[in-house]
Enzyme design. Structure first.
Site: not given
Lengths: 220, 335
Positions: A131, A18
């Site tokens: 993340d 992504a």
């Protein structure tokens, strides 16, 4: 075929992420990985350019800082913030995510503890990864290499470290629904080994508070 | 009565927030979908008591219309579904009372439906999405989820405000009435000047509270209103789309479904289209008619639940103002 830095050809796409595309390339005769944050065409160009530049710089600096904290990360060969490009060591191994999906659990259990230790080491140096998804840890020789530091930041706040752990919990729940509790318990155990059980208690209380803030969370 | 009969007809009642809706479905399609929306005064949000009064006044008319439009008689119904939550207590209770009454009087099973699951199921049905990453964007929700081991699992969500709240609270600052999304979209179309607003993505989660504060300040500091609307959409949506992209990359699913009131926004769909193309996934946007709250989402989901054996006795049919999507067992999806 696109030309990457140093004239190496970006031909072998390893993963379309992504954040960025990951290519296997060559760097002075060595097999390396080129992480390229391509322009996100859905975003306003100004916002996109700013984010890519910013995250490339962050990623490069936190990849190094994490090493100082004692957590394995890929070595960096080259960084070009304007292109959103980082050339780094190619870490070969299994993604933690895949190991969790394939099992058997007994073999992964020690790694869950190790994951906790590693996160505690980062937090100990006030590095918040930002993340902590299970696809961002690569299993190498019974330990873990951390990647994807593009959303990392420096913070001493308990809140930020708790959000970090909340993210792991969330991804475990959503992607590994059947074993998430066991994995998370082992992770906390490992975290406690490094940071102390008092810190784990404080974090857990804060995680609860964050979850209560969530939409339609039941107030307990 | 057996649940194996070929065609099952049922009614669904929606009343979580400003919309009172009733809908009749059969096994394959929506036969009618009637609603009446409580309108907040300019510059104000939903007043729960006023909205529930609106629902009470409209309820019998809406139910009657739903039956008439579907050309269905009450005795043909096989179940009564209602939105059990999450939502505003006073509003939820109106729908629950209507549903309990119908259920008791007609001696039909009562089916509790989670409003968020309803948005996703109706969207999946109307767009043909089978196993999507679902983005639910509305006044109540901002959630990215995917189905896994019996439930819709939340992959990412807002840590504070929903995207709808961001738009509504910003709009109300200049005197718009909720929902404000459509008017903000109109103003945004007149600008292409991006102002800098806080961009807050934390892993798979987003946070909008900082952006709201900053955007409100801009209104009072004399920035062009069109530019603020444009920047709010560009930045707020970019965060959502980025997280949706993460979910697709992580789950490696091949469908992206967008549901909820904010799915009506053209700019958001445009951005999501680019992301889904990049990941060779198909984009499924719920049709405008069913993007906002409606009875059909409850009736259709109620039908799936009924067929899977989900029911609730009237005496246990309380409403749940807080009922997260990931707490709902979904026995009708088996993969």
């Amino acid at each position: 075929m696109e030309a990457g830095s140093g004239g190496c050809a970006l031909e072998k796409l390893l993963k379309k992420g992504a954040e960025a595309d990951i290519y296997v390339t060559e760097w002075f005769g060595e097999e390396v990985v080129t992480k390229l944050r391509k322009p996100k065409t859905f975003m306003h160009p100004k916002l996109d350019a700013e984010l890519r530049r910013h995250r490339t710089i962050r990623e490069a600096s936190f990849l190094s800082e994490a090493k100082e904290a004692g957590v394995l990360t890929p070595f960096i060969h080259y960084v070009d913030p304007s292109k959103g490009e980082i050339v780094m060591e190619y870490v070969k191994g299994t993604r933690f995510k895949d190991a969790l999906l394939t099992g058997p659990f007994d073999r992964i259990a020690p790694l869950c503890v190790e994951l906790g230790r590693c996160i505690a080491k980062l937090h100990g140096k006030n590095i918040v990864h930002g993340d902590l998804s299970t696809s961002n840890f690569i299993i190498t020789d019974q330990t873990l290499t951390f990647i994807d530091f593009g959303l990392s930041s420096s913070s001493q706040r308990l809140e930020d470290k708790s959000v970090d752990l909340h993210l792991v919990k969330q991804i475990l729940k959503s992607a590994h629904g059947k074993i998430w509790e066991k994995v998370f318990q082992l992770l906390l155990q490992g975290y406690g080994e490094t940071a102390g059980s008092k810190q784990v208690d404080a974090l857990q209380a804060k995680i609860k508070e964050i979850e209560r803030r969530g939409r339609y969370a039941r107030v307990e | 009565m057996s649940t194996n009969d070929s065609n099952i007809i049922g009614i669904g009642i929606e009343s979580t927030a400003h919309t009172l809706g009733a809908s009749i479905v059969d096994s394959t399609k929506i036969l009618s979908d009637v609603k009446d929306v409580y309108k907040a005064p300019e510059g104000a949000g939903i007043h729960p008591r006023e909205a529930s009064r609106h629902h009470t006044e409209k309820a019998s008319e809406i139910v009657k219309q739903a039956l008439n439009k579907a050309r269905v008689k009450p005795k043909e119904l096989r179940f009564v579904a209602y939105s059990m939550g999450p939502g505003l207590g006073p509003c939820l209770r109106v729908g629950a009372v209507v549903a309990r009454t119908l259920s008791s009087y007609l001696k039909l099973p009562l089916i509790p439906v989670n409003h968020a699951v309803g948005h996703i199921e109706i969207g999946a049905m109307l767009t043909g999405a089978t196993d999507p990453v679902a983005l639910l964007v509305s006044g109540g929700h901002t959630v990215i989820c995917a189905f896994e081991s019996g439930r819709w699992r939340i992959f990412g969500e807002t840590l504070d405000l929903s995207i709808g709240q961001l738009l509504d609270q910003f709009g109300r600052e200049v005197g718009f009435a909720s929902p404000c999304g459509a008017r903000i979209e109109q103003h945004a179309l007149k600008s292409s000047n991006l102002l800098s607003l806080p961009y807050s993505v934390k892993g798979q989660d987003v946070s909008y509270s900082g952006m709201l504060t900053a955007a409100k300040k801009m209104i009072h500091s004399g920035q062009r209103f069109e530019d603020i609307c444009y920047s709010l959409q560009e930045t707020g949506f970019a965060m959502l789309v980025e997280v949706a992209e993460r979910a697709i990359a992580f789950t490696e699913k091949k469908q992206l479904l967008v549901v909820g009131g904010v799915a009506a926004n053209k700019r958001l769909s445009e951005m999501l289209k680019e992301v889904s193309t990049r990941h060779s996934a198909s984009l499924h946007v719920v049709p405008l008619l069913y993007s906002g709250d409606c009875g059909a989402q409850i009736a259709w989901t109620g039908l799936q639940a009924y067929k899977a054996g989900v029911q609730i006795p009237v005496e246990k049919s309380i409403v749940r103002q807080s009922w997260r999507l990931d707490q709902v067992d979904v026995p009708w999806r088996n993969f």
